[in-house]
Design a protein around this motif. Structure first.
Motif, PDB file in Angstrom:
ATOM      1  N   ARG A 152      -0.732  60.926  45.472  1.00 51.99           N
ATOM      2  CA  ARG A 152       0.569  60.514  44.937  1.00 51.99           C
ATOM      3  C   ARG A 152       1.712  61.282  45.586  1.00 51.99           C
ATOM      4  NH1 ARG A 152       3.434  63.369  41.019  1.00 51.99           N
ATOM      5  NH2 ARG A 152       5.275  62.221  40.270  1.00 51.99           N
ATOM      6  N   LEU A 153       1.499  62.580  45.814  1.00 49.62           N
ATOM      7  CA  LEU A 153       2.564  63.452  46.305  1.00 49.62           C
ATOM      8  C   LEU A 153       2.655  63.344  47.830  1.00 49.62           C
ATOM      9  CD1 LEU A 153       4.333  65.238  44.483  1.00 49.62           C
ATOM     10  CD2 LEU A 153       3.020  67.199  45.262  1.00 49.62           C
ATOM     11  N   VAL A 154       3.151  62.190  48.281  1.00 51.68           N
ATOM     12  CA  VAL A 154       3.198  61.866  49.707  1.00 51.68           C
ATOM     13  C   VAL A 154       4.640  61.577  50.099  1.00 51.68           C
ATOM     14  CG1 VAL A 154       2.462  60.198  51.458  1.00 51.68           C
ATOM     15  CG2 VAL A 154       0.860  60.946  49.694  1.00 51.68           C
ATOM     16  N   PRO A 155       5.132  62.130  51.221  1.00 57.40           N
ATOM     17  CA  PRO A 155       6.506  61.842  51.655  1.00 57.40           C
ATOM     18  C   PRO A 155       6.746  60.340  51.822  1.00 57.40           C
ATOM     19  CG  PRO A 155       5.592  63.668  52.905  1.00 57.40           C
ATOM     20  CD  PRO A 155       4.459  63.097  52.102  1.00 57.40           C
ATOM     21  N   PRO A 190       9.031  62.385  44.529  1.00 53.46           N
ATOM     22  CA  PRO A 190       9.835  63.489  45.060  1.00 53.46           C
ATOM     23  C   PRO A 190       8.974  64.629  45.588  1.00 53.46           C
ATOM     24  CG  PRO A 190       9.883  63.516  42.667  1.00 53.46           C
ATOM     25  CD  PRO A 190       9.159  62.267  43.062  1.00 53.46           C
ATOM     26  N   VAL A 191       9.135  64.959  46.854  1.00 46.82           N
ATOM     27  CA  VAL A 191       8.305  65.996  47.474  1.00 46.82           C
ATOM     28  C   VAL A 191       9.143  67.086  48.138  1.00 46.82           C
ATOM     29  CG1 VAL A 191       6.368  64.430  47.857  1.00 46.82           C
ATOM     30  CG2 VAL A 191       8.109  64.691  49.634  1.00 46.82           C
ATOM     31  N   ARG A 216      10.370  66.367  38.098  1.00 46.40           N
ATOM     32  CA  ARG A 216       9.899  65.008  38.305  1.00 46.40           C
ATOM     33  C   ARG A 216       8.645  64.914  39.181  1.00 46.40           C
ATOM     34  NH1 ARG A 216      13.292  61.063  36.864  1.00 46.40           N
ATOM     35  NH2 ARG A 216      12.563  59.655  38.513  1.00 46.40           N
ATOM     36  N   SER A 217       8.197  66.033  39.724  1.00 47.99           N
ATOM     37  CA  SER A 217       7.032  65.966  40.617  1.00 47.99           C
ATOM     38  C   SER A 217       5.687  66.165  39.915  1.00 47.99           C
ATOM     39  CB  SER A 217       7.168  66.988  41.746  1.00 47.99           C
ATOM     40  OG  SER A 217       7.261  68.299  41.233  1.00 47.99           O
ATOM     41  N   THR A 244      13.177  72.390  51.928  1.00 48.57           N
ATOM     42  CA  THR A 244      11.828  72.322  52.480  1.00 48.57           C
ATOM     43  C   THR A 244      10.989  71.374  51.635  1.00 48.57           C
ATOM     44  OG1 THR A 244      11.101  74.220  51.152  1.00 48.57           O
ATOM     45  CG2 THR A 244      11.948  74.688  53.369  1.00 48.57           C
ATOM     46  N   THR A 245       9.827  70.988  52.143  1.00 49.13           N
ATOM     47  CA  THR A 245       8.944  70.108  51.376  1.00 49.13           C
ATOM     48  C   THR A 245       8.056  70.943  50.456  1.00 49.13           C
ATOM     49  OG1 THR A 245       7.294  70.128  53.138  1.00 49.13           O
ATOM     50  CG2 THR A 245       8.892  68.320  53.143  1.00 49.13           C
TER      51      THR A 245
END
Length: 446
Positions: A298-301, A306-307, A337-338, A388-389
């Motif tokens: 899910r946590l993908v740019p 939001p990452v 939100r992440s 930064t990510t």
């Protein structure tokens, strides 16, 4: 046949046929010991001996003689009966070590300590959560199932079976003392969200567990599955757990501490310091808020999730958003939100409060808000803004947790080690798995 729950007049554990003693392991999975009514008074007064491996995920002779102790104030009567008509009560428990002290890796104990530290500063934490989940029906060719409807964001759907599941969930939660503020269709087909009223940190973390358990039970009654995993369907958006948090004064006035009439954004200095602390520790918070292998599907740019380590006042695509109406001081809060629903909310809330305190103690300065999608900014533009990510794979997130002494200390060294050990074991197991995608892509082409 109706599946609605009915309010019970039986409000004591001794009125139930059985009582489930609830607690969570370090990974956030809900565990239970069930006792008959006749044993309640004994267990309430003396507790129940248990092995620490149930919490830690591994055996250790130093933690093999713990005690499970009910917290009677958390008791609720489950508003549905077993298939044979028996009544069941639910009560959350604390875990004590052999000396009678709170066990160092008990997630509820760690959060209680974090709240006490916050209150010693004159700050009372208030938490709320928005949990997304899918309602899925069985499908012969889809192992996970298919969405229960074809609706979209806030759609009014004509096929009401999925709506009825949400109504069943809301009814049951209300009867267990949770105030449900609403439910609606989320972005993707079959995706839903139920929101209950905010409250103190411990109660909110406990209630999230009740929500997940209740949702699964009510969905099963109507031939569906309620799925909270971060990314159950590859072609649809994942499930988020939006966490809202604010601070109030501990005096009788309970003044909102995140609001200031003198700030153009309505944010107090304390709020700015606290948010700066969260940004400082965002990478370690990601390890706690996104703890599974599946979390990073899910946590993908550029995926709508939001990452980036940035904040905004009005931009909903950011990982950290300031929410609230400046004219309503009590509404000012931070929204993370992440995170996703696989988190252990007790430990995540603990870490958030530690990040707040660090930002305040070090008087960390908050950078400028990013009111545009960070996904659309170039690498040089991100660098200029200091954005930064967040970690986008589990091993990186775990290293960040190990290197963050503030978060690790708040969660506790024992819980941190167990968390990392369990997550690394999952990652290693995943890497030993040969997937159908790999077979299709490589079996005859390499």
């Amino acid at each position: 046949m109706t599946t609605r729950t009915a309010k019970s007049t039986r409000t004591s554990p001794t009125d139930m046929d059985f009582i489930q003693l609830l607690f969570t392991d370090v990974g956030g999975r809900l565990k239970t010991l069930e006792v008959p009514r006749s044993r309640w008074n004994t267990v309430r007064d003396s507790g129940w001996t248990m092995d620490g491996s149930v919490l830690l995920g591994y055996g250790d002779p130093d933690y093999s003689d713990l005690r499970l102790v009910p917290d009677p104030e958390t008791f609720v009567a489950r508003p549905w009966h077993t298939p044979s008509g028996r009544s069941v009560g639910l009560v959350f428990c604390d875990v004590l070590d052999p000396q009678g002290r709170p066990f160092a890796a008990d997630p509820r104990a760690q959060l209680r300590r974090a709240v006490e530290r916050s209150e010693a500063r004159g700050q009372l934490p208030v938490f709320g959560v928005e949990a997304e989940f899918y309602l899925l029906r069985a499908h012969d060719s889809l192992p996970v199932g298919e969405p229960s409807d074809s609706g979209g964001y806030w759609d009014l759907v004509e096929h009401e079976q999925a709506d009825e599941v949400c109504r069943d969930i809301s009814d049951a939660l209300e009867l267990m003392g949770l105030t449900v503020t609403g439910h609606h269709h989320e972005v993707c087909a079959g995706q839903r969200e139920i929101v209950f009223q905010h409250g103190n940190a411990l109660a909110t973390a406990d209630r999230l567990l009740l929500l997940k358990h209740t949702a699964r039970t009510m969905a099963r009654r109507r031939g569906m599955k309620a799925v909270f995993m971060p990314k159950p369907l590859a072609h649809l958006y994942g499930n988020a757990l939006h966490v809202h948090v604010s601070l109030r004064g501990t005096d009788e006035e309970a003044r909102p501490l995140f609001h200031s009439v003198d700030d153009t954004q309505g944010m107090s200095t304390l709020f700015r310091q606290s948010l700066a602390g969260v940004l400082e520790h965002a990478d370690a918070l990601t390890a706690l808020g996104n703890p599974t292998v599946n979390s990073y599907k899910r946590l993908v740019p550029a995926s709508g999730t939001p990452v980036h380590r940035s904040w905004a006042r009005h931009n909903r695509s950011t990982a950290f958003k300031v929410v609230g109406d400046g004219a309503v001081p009590a509404s000012m809060r931070l929204e993370l939100r992440s995170p996703d629903p696989s988190t252990n909310a007790h430990l995540l809330f603990t870490a958030i409060l530690a990040a707040f305190a660090d930002g305040q103690d070090r008087d960390l300065k908050l950078g400028e808000a990013c009111e545009e999608s960070a996904d659309r900014l170039s690498i040089p533009e991100l660098a200029v803004r200091g954005i930064t990510t967040l970690p986008t794979d589990l091993p990186t997130a775990l290293r960040c947790l190990e290197e963050d002494s503030t978060v690790r200390s708040a969660v506790g060294e024992l819980a941190s080690r167990a968390w990392v050990s369990g997550s690394r074991a999952d990652w290693n197991a995943w890497h030993r798995l040969v997937t159908s995608w790999e077979l299709e892509r490589y079996m005859e082409s390499v």
